[in-house]
Design a protein around this motif. Structure first.
Motif, PDB file in Angstrom:
ATOM      1  N   THR A   1       0.833  -1.203   0.000  1.00 16.37           N
ATOM      2  CA  THR A   1       0.000   0.000   0.000  1.00 16.37           C
ATOM      3  C   THR A   1       0.867   1.253   0.000  1.00 16.37           C
ATOM      4  O   THR A   1       0.666   2.166  -0.806  1.00 16.37           O
ATOM      5  CB  THR A   1      -0.923   0.009   1.234  1.00 16.37           C
ATOM      6  OG1 THR A   1      -1.745  -1.145   1.199  1.00 16.37           O
ATOM      7  CG2 THR A   1      -1.798   1.236   1.233  1.00 16.37           C
ATOM      8  N   GLY A   2       1.828   1.280   0.892  1.00 21.25           N
ATOM      9  CA  GLY A   2       2.692   2.455   0.987  1.00 21.25           C
ATOM     10  C   GLY A   2       3.505   2.682  -0.271  1.00 21.25           C
ATOM     11  O   GLY A   2       3.630   3.811  -0.757  1.00 21.25           O
TER      12      GLY A   2
ATOM     13  N   ASP B   1       1.286   3.978  -2.917  1.00 21.20           N
ATOM     14  CA  ASP B   1       0.958   5.378  -2.623  1.00 21.20           C
ATOM     15  C   ASP B   1       2.018   6.308  -3.207  1.00 21.20           C
ATOM     16  O   ASP B   1       1.712   7.284  -3.898  1.00 21.20           O
ATOM     17  CB  ASP B   1       0.926   5.608  -1.108  1.00 21.20           C
ATOM     18  CG  ASP B   1      -0.351   5.096  -0.468  1.00 21.20           C
ATOM     19  OD1 ASP B   1      -1.287   4.754  -1.218  1.00 21.20           O
ATOM     20  OD2 ASP B   1      -0.409   5.027   0.769  1.00 21.20           O
ATOM     21  N   ARG B   2       3.258   5.977  -2.933  1.00 24.73           N
ATOM     22  CA  ARG B   2       4.339   6.872  -3.366  1.00 24.73           C
ATOM     23  C   ARG B   2       4.518   6.849  -4.872  1.00 24.73           C
ATOM     24  O   ARG B   2       4.803   7.889  -5.489  1.00 24.73           O
ATOM     25  CB  ARG B   2       5.629   6.514  -2.623  1.00 24.73           C
ATOM     26  CG  ARG B   2       5.575   6.930  -1.146  1.00 24.73           C
ATOM     27  CD  ARG B   2       6.794   6.537  -0.358  1.00 24.73           C
ATOM     28  NE  ARG B   2       6.800   5.140   0.045  1.00 24.73           N
ATOM     29  CZ  ARG B   2       6.203   4.662   1.131  1.00 24.73           C
ATOM     30  NH1 ARG B   2       5.549   5.464   1.941  1.00 24.73           N
ATOM     31  NH2 ARG B   2       6.251   3.377   1.419  1.00 24.73           N
TER      32      ARG B   2
ATOM     33  N   GLU C   1       2.156   6.363  -6.911  1.00 28.52           N
ATOM     34  CA  GLU C   1       1.002   7.074  -7.457  1.00 28.52           C
ATOM     35  C   GLU C   1       1.252   8.588  -7.378  1.00 28.52           C
ATOM     36  O   GLU C   1       0.962   9.327  -8.322  1.00 28.52           O
ATOM     37  CB  GLU C   1      -0.255   6.684  -6.684  1.00 28.52           C
ATOM     38  CG  GLU C   1      -1.532   6.849  -7.500  1.00 28.52           C
ATOM     39  CD  GLU C   1      -2.744   6.328  -6.747  1.00 28.52           C
ATOM     40  OE1 GLU C   1      -2.692   6.231  -5.501  1.00 28.52           O
ATOM     41  OE2 GLU C   1      -3.753   6.012  -7.414  1.00 28.52           O
ATOM     42  N   LEU C   2       1.788   9.016  -6.269  1.00 26.42           N
ATOM     43  CA  LEU C   2       2.109  10.433  -6.109  1.00 26.42           C
ATOM     44  C   LEU C   2       3.037  10.914  -7.213  1.00 26.42           C
ATOM     45  O   LEU C   2       2.933  12.031  -7.693  1.00 26.42           O
ATOM     46  CB  LEU C   2       2.783  10.686  -4.751  1.00 26.42           C
ATOM     47  CG  LEU C   2       1.840  10.859  -3.567  1.00 26.42           C
ATOM     48  CD1 LEU C   2       2.630  11.098  -2.292  1.00 26.42           C
ATOM     49  CD2 LEU C   2       0.880  12.014  -3.834  1.00 26.42           C
TER      50      LEU C   2
ATOM     51  N   ARG D   1      -4.383   3.513  -9.588  1.00 24.22           N
ATOM     52  CA  ARG D   1      -5.245   2.464  -9.052  1.00 24.22           C
ATOM     53  C   ARG D   1      -6.553   2.511  -9.805  1.00 24.22           C
ATOM     54  O   ARG D   1      -7.151   3.584  -9.931  1.00 24.22           O
ATOM     55  CB  ARG D   1      -5.505   2.728  -7.572  1.00 24.22           C
ATOM     56  CG  ARG D   1      -4.356   2.319  -6.667  1.00 24.22           C
ATOM     57  CD  ARG D   1      -4.702   2.592  -5.222  1.00 24.22           C
ATOM     58  NE  ARG D   1      -3.681   3.409  -4.584  1.00 24.22           N
ATOM     59  CZ  ARG D   1      -2.966   3.030  -3.532  1.00 24.22           C
ATOM     60  NH1 ARG D   1      -3.136   1.847  -3.000  1.00 24.22           N
ATOM     61  NH2 ARG D   1      -2.058   3.826  -3.030  1.00 24.22           N
TER      62      ARG D   1
END
Lengths: 163, 163
Positions: A82-83, A86-87, A89-90, A96
């Motif tokens: 997940t983490g 997240d990064r 994606e940033l 997603r």
DNA sequence: TCTAGAATATTTCAACTCAAATATTTCTTG
DNA sequence: CAAGAAATATTTGAGTTGAAATATTCTAGA
């Protein structure tokens, strides 16, 4: 000053000498630190960490995947994924998408930028090993594989809960 | 979707040569995860992590040490040691004392509780390896050492700044 | 049907790790 | 002696990692 159980009551038992064990443990730690240092370096140069790169490559090689699959491929628990995602994606390297009939799963896809980065992938950890291995005779390489094999197998036997 | 070159358009199998490098990298990752899981388990059972235990054992085996020395012994950067010692101090297992003529150095000592814990040390990572190694013929152990040796040496050659 | 349980992803939390910046203190050299 | 360099420890910040708890969504069985 402890830890040296070199002579058993049996006397005749062939036992791995403690220094060898120590050496092995030491080298494993060395390996881990090398990886640690490498990922920092990678991140500085390419703005992607080793974990992130592994994730990108997994997607590049397999197409869109749900987090759980990525976790298995890069050998990490899914809360870790997940983490990482997240990064990524940033940075606009993945997105997603909820496109499965099963609405629990969320697929993770490479963006164009992500695909491009994966294609001219910065040298993953592998590179150093590849370079090193190139200079070794095939036999030595086999030996390394064998040695690691024994080690991992040995550790694996003890319950490694797979999540 | 790539990388598995097993079937070309002709159906002619270009058997992907056993990708030894990939295997090695995979196994290293496996080793790392085993360590990761082990430290969590250790922490749950004994309220000490692997890093903390290593630190305690280093002190037990060598007497009071400054942070920089601990860093070298447990193969970690010294900023990492600060955190580890912080947590050990909170638990009352070590204390920081400024008793050197050189006022820059701060020695870290075991408390009574720390000494006791180090003495009946919970099984450090080593134990699993020790147990595993016991069942292997000496030759295999040598092989493992050799293999790891080559690997670490290979990684070490590229600049591993030692701080 | 509906309900308990499985599967999926996430959040939260504590710990580790390193690099870079900072503060102290010591050393070196002009 | 004084200024700059080196050594020692720490702080800060970002990233990784896994466990445990939570929220959603399916699924199977009574």
């Amino acid at each position: 000053m402890l830890n040296h159980i070199e002579s058993t009551s049996q006397g005749m038992l062939i036992e791995a000498p403690p220094d060898l064990v120590k050496k092995i443990v030491y080298q494993i730690r060395r390996l881990m630190q090398a990886g640690e240092l490498y990922t920092k370096e990678l991140n500085k140069k390419y703005l992607v960490t080793a974990a992130q790169l592994n994730c990108l490559l997994a997607l590049y090689e397999n197409g869109p995947l749900p987090a759980s699959q990525i976790a298995k491929l890069i050998m990490v628990k899914s809360s870790t994924v997940t983490g990482i995602v997240d990064r990524l994606e940033l940075k606009g390297l993945v997105t997603r998408v909820r496109n499965s009939p099963d609405r629990r799963v969320i697929n993770i896809e490479l963006t164009e930028a992500g695909r491009k980065l994966a294609e001219n992938a910065p040298p993953p950890i592998q590179q150093r090993i590849v370079d090193g291995l190139k200079r070794l005779p095939r036999n030595d390489v086999e030996q390394i594989v064998q040695g690691l094999n024994m080690l991992t197998h040995m550790l694996e036997v003890q319950d490694l809960p797979v999540e």
